[in-house]
Design a protein around this motif. Structure first.
Motif, mmCIF file in Angstrom:
data_model
loop_
_atom_site.group_PDB
_atom_site.id
_atom_site.type_symbol
_atom_site.label_atom_id
_atom_site.label_comp_id
_atom_site.label_asym_id
_atom_site.label_seq_id
_atom_site.Cartn_x
_atom_site.Cartn_y
_atom_site.Cartn_z
ATOM 1 N N VAL A 1 75.052 111.147 107.916
ATOM 2 C CA VAL A 1 75.205 110.836 106.696
ATOM 3 C C VAL A 1 74.286 109.479 106.551
ATOM 4 C CG1 VAL A 1 77.085 109.457 105.106
ATOM 5 C CG2 VAL A 1 77.753 111.302 106.720
ATOM 6 N N ALA A 2 73.505 109.699 105.259
ATOM 7 C CA ALA A 2 72.378 108.873 105.177
ATOM 8 C C ALA A 2 72.726 107.909 104.042
ATOM 9 C CB ALA A 2 71.291 109.515 104.813
ATOM 10 N N PRO A 3 73.055 106.508 104.203
ATOM 11 C CA PRO A 3 73.480 105.575 103.046
ATOM 12 C C PRO A 3 71.979 105.128 102.562
ATOM 13 C CG PRO A 3 74.623 105.028 104.870
ATOM 14 C CD PRO A 3 73.739 105.890 105.551
ATOM 15 N N GLY A 4 72.172 104.775 101.218
ATOM 16 C CA GLY A 4 71.071 103.813 100.570
ATOM 17 C C GLY A 4 71.523 102.455 100.738
ATOM 18 N N ALA A 5 71.387 101.774 99.502
ATOM 19 C CA ALA A 5 71.832 100.332 99.921
ATOM 20 C C ALA A 5 73.275 100.053 99.844
ATOM 21 C CB ALA A 5 71.177 99.559 98.403
ATOM 22 N N VAL A 6 73.774 99.568 100.664
ATOM 23 C CA VAL A 6 75.230 99.344 100.966
ATOM 24 C C VAL A 6 75.527 97.712 100.781
ATOM 25 C CG1 VAL A 6 77.133 99.815 102.132
ATOM 26 C CG2 VAL A 6 75.296 101.421 102.123
ATOM 27 N N ARG A 7 76.470 97.185 100.379
ATOM 28 C CA ARG A 7 76.791 95.884 100.506
ATOM 29 C C ARG A 7 77.566 95.457 101.838
ATOM 30 N NH1 ARG A 7 76.610 92.595 96.365
ATOM 31 N NH2 ARG A 7 76.601 94.408 94.721
ATOM 32 N N THR A 8 76.786 95.330 102.866
ATOM 33 C CA THR A 8 76.957 94.980 104.463
ATOM 34 C C THR A 8 76.056 93.647 104.632
ATOM 35 O OG1 THR A 8 75.219 96.291 105.110
ATOM 36 C CG2 THR A 8 77.437 97.386 104.793
ATOM 37 N N PRO A 9 76.776 93.130 105.876
ATOM 38 C CA PRO A 9 75.844 91.830 106.252
ATOM 39 C C PRO A 9 74.356 92.123 106.526
ATOM 40 C CG PRO A 9 78.099 92.236 107.358
ATOM 41 C CD PRO A 9 77.873 93.300 106.605
ATOM 42 N N MET A 10 74.261 93.470 107.045
ATOM 43 C CA MET A 10 72.682 93.937 107.100
ATOM 44 C C MET A 10 71.706 93.941 105.822
ATOM 45 S SD MET A 10 70.975 97.452 108.541
ATOM 46 C CE MET A 10 71.447 97.158 109.931
ATOM 47 N N THR B 1 69.049 90.370 100.844
ATOM 48 C CA THR B 1 68.495 90.790 99.631
ATOM 49 C C THR B 1 69.473 90.669 98.445
ATOM 50 O OG1 THR B 1 67.147 92.557 100.669
ATOM 51 C CG2 THR B 1 68.003 92.980 98.184
ATOM 52 N N LEU B 2 70.907 90.968 98.628
ATOM 53 C CA LEU B 2 72.063 90.942 97.960
ATOM 54 C C LEU B 2 72.507 89.441 97.439
ATOM 55 C CD1 LEU B 2 74.068 94.026 99.405
ATOM 56 C CD2 LEU B 2 72.622 93.838 97.387
ATOM 57 N N ASP B 3 72.276 88.510 98.300
ATOM 58 C CA ASP B 3 72.603 87.031 98.252
ATOM 59 C C ASP B 3 71.584 86.522 97.306
ATOM 60 O OD1 ASP B 3 74.833 87.364 99.548
ATOM 61 O OD2 ASP B 3 74.322 86.461 101.350
ATOM 62 N N GLU B 4 70.584 87.026 97.099
ATOM 63 C CA GLU B 4 69.364 86.510 96.041
ATOM 64 C C GLU B 4 69.387 87.116 94.953
ATOM 65 O OE1 GLU B 4 66.698 84.535 94.254
ATOM 66 O OE2 GLU B 4 67.172 83.924 96.385
ATOM 67 N N PRO B 5 69.798 86.596 93.830
ATOM 68 C CA PRO B 5 69.912 87.000 92.402
ATOM 69 C C PRO B 5 68.981 87.891 92.083
ATOM 70 C CG PRO B 5 71.119 84.798 92.500
ATOM 71 C CD PRO B 5 70.203 84.982 93.700
ATOM 72 N N LYS B 6 67.666 87.505 92.206
ATOM 73 C CA LYS B 6 66.670 88.234 91.396
ATOM 74 C C LYS B 6 66.317 89.759 92.482
ATOM 75 C CE LYS B 6 63.995 84.471 89.348
ATOM 76 N NZ LYS B 6 62.749 83.827 88.934
ATOM 77 N N ARG C 1 74.288 100.372 90.799
ATOM 78 C CA ARG C 1 74.892 99.526 91.612
ATOM 79 C C ARG C 1 74.833 99.810 93.175
ATOM 80 N NH1 ARG C 1 79.400 101.812 93.622
ATOM 81 N NH2 ARG C 1 80.168 103.740 92.399
ATOM 82 N N VAL C 2 74.957 98.782 93.868
ATOM 83 C CA VAL C 2 74.986 98.986 95.299
ATOM 84 C C VAL C 2 76.307 99.529 95.908
ATOM 85 C CG1 VAL C 2 74.865 97.706 97.562
ATOM 86 C CG2 VAL C 2 73.146 97.257 95.753
ATOM 87 N N SER C 3 76.140 100.396 96.799
ATOM 88 C CA SER C 3 77.590 101.030 97.332
ATOM 89 C C SER C 3 78.376 100.095 97.935
ATOM 90 C CB SER C 3 77.176 102.254 98.250
ATOM 91 O OG SER C 3 78.171 102.631 99.006
ATOM 92 N N SER C 4 79.448 100.346 98.109
ATOM 93 C CA SER C 4 80.474 99.528 98.886
ATOM 94 C C SER C 4 80.568 100.311 100.401
ATOM 95 C CB SER C 4 81.922 99.512 98.418
ATOM 96 O OG SER C 4 82.533 100.745 98.316
ATOM 97 N N PRO C 5 81.028 99.706 101.324
ATOM 98 C CA PRO C 5 81.049 100.307 102.676
ATOM 99 C C PRO C 5 82.183 101.761 102.579
ATOM 100 C CG PRO C 5 81.008 98.258 103.107
ATOM 101 C CD PRO C 5 81.065 98.341 101.466
ATOM 102 N N ASP C 6 83.197 101.506 101.804
ATOM 103 C CA ASP C 6 84.290 102.456 101.649
ATOM 104 C C ASP C 6 83.610 103.841 101.197
ATOM 105 O OD1 ASP C 6 86.585 100.554 102.207
ATOM 106 O OD2 ASP C 6 85.346 99.653 100.565
ATOM 107 N N GLU C 7 82.795 103.758 100.136
ATOM 108 C CA GLU C 7 82.043 104.942 99.720
ATOM 109 C C GLU C 7 81.376 105.599 100.590
ATOM 110 O OE1 GLU C 7 81.399 104.163 95.089
ATOM 111 O OE2 GLU C 7 80.357 102.512 96.307
ATOM 112 N N ILE C 8 80.803 105.099 101.638
ATOM 113 C CA ILE C 8 80.160 105.824 102.591
ATOM 114 C C ILE C 8 81.356 106.252 103.442
ATOM 115 C CG2 ILE C 8 78.443 105.603 104.565
ATOM 116 C CD1 ILE C 8 77.502 104.924 101.681
ATOM 117 N N ALA C 9 82.179 105.523 103.912
ATOM 118 C CA ALA C 9 83.376 105.790 104.898
ATOM 119 C C ALA C 9 84.029 107.379 104.432
ATOM 120 C CB ALA C 9 84.344 104.843 105.017
#
Length: 265
Positions: A194-203, A207-212, A225-233
């Motif tokens: 299962v190959a995620p793209g951009a996911v809202r995780t600590p990794m 990137t995600l904490d910098e608005p631009k 939008r960026v995926s949630s971890p639940d969508e990958i799960a």
């Protein structure tokens, strides 16, 4: 997007025992919680910080599953075997192995050090390779049709300049699923990436904490939008379930279309 539990739509997973490497944070924790929602027994692998364990275990049990946490370094084969043994000792068997543990140093080919290489290849590829091996040996010993799911990345196939080692490690996971699945098919064992793209995780926090940067990333994703971890799960659980019984040696890409739109971020 708020965290959610995956509805009990995979009845074939009820009562099955699932090991999730890197299971107490990010996508791994979401997989553990979702597995709990399917009535699974869950072995949560972690290394380092154990503070999230109690919350993840409580969430699994609240959702209807059972769970234990086991400290194991996926770069050590003996530790991987300890995860198998813990699953069997606690729950009687092993049914699904999820190679989720991963790290990223964001090093280019010219900047990478030997330490960077050893860390990323050790966790991302060696851990997945030998995780698949110890799991497969247990499935064969049980005479059962087990499933191995590797949480890979769009970068198993899509270059990302400045992140050379990570891409190489995920490219190796691509071939692990293809070659390993063909070797194991005669034993009734499936292996799927299962190959995620951009996911809202600590990794991805930098990137995600910098608005631009976050805005640029979301603009590059066709779904916006960026995926949630639940969508990958939820996709990992589908791959592990009998609903995917004819799926093996393949990658399911879950990226909102980004790998077909952006030159790489």
């Amino acid at each position: 997007m708020a965290a959610r539990l995956v509805p009990n739509v995979y009845p074939s997973l009820a009562g099955r025992t699932v090991v999730v490497t890197g299971g107490n944070t990010g996508i791994g924790a979401a997989i553990c919680r979702a597995a709990g929602g399917q009535g699974c027994n869950v072995v949560i692998d972690f290394v380092g910080d154990d503070s999230p364990n109690a919350r993840v275990i409580a969430d699994v049990e609240k959702a209807g599953g059972r769970a234990i946490a086991v400290r194991a370094d996926v770069t050590r084969v003996d530790d991987l075997q300890r995860l198998v043994d813990a699953a069997v000792d606690q729950f009687g068997r092993l049914d699904v192995w999820v190679n989720n543990a991963g790290v990223e140093t964001r090093s280019s080919l010219l900047e990478a050090t030997e330490a960077h290489y050893d860390l990323e290849l050790g966790v991302n590829l060696k851990g997945a390779f030998f995780g698949a091996q110890v799991a497969a040996k247990r499935f064969i010993k049980q005479r059962s049709r087990g499933v191995i799911v590797n949480v890979s990345s769009v970068h198993e196939d899509w270059p990302m300049p400045g992140n050379a080692i990570y891409c190489c490690s995920k490219g190796g996971m691509r071939m692990l699923a293809r070659n390993g699945a063909v070797e194991l098919a005669g034993h009734g064992i499936r292996m799927v990436n299962v190959a995620p793209g951009a996911v809202r995780t600590p990794m991805n926090a930098a990137t995600l904490d910098e608005p631009k940067l976050a805005e640029a990333l979301e603009e590059a994703i066709p779904l916006g939008r960026v995926s949630s971890p639940d969508e990958i799960a939820s996709v990992v659980l589908f791959a592990a379930s009998d609903g995917a019984s004819y799926l093996t040696a393949e990658t399911i890409t879950v990226d909102g279309g980004v790998s077909h739109e952006s030159p790489g971020l």
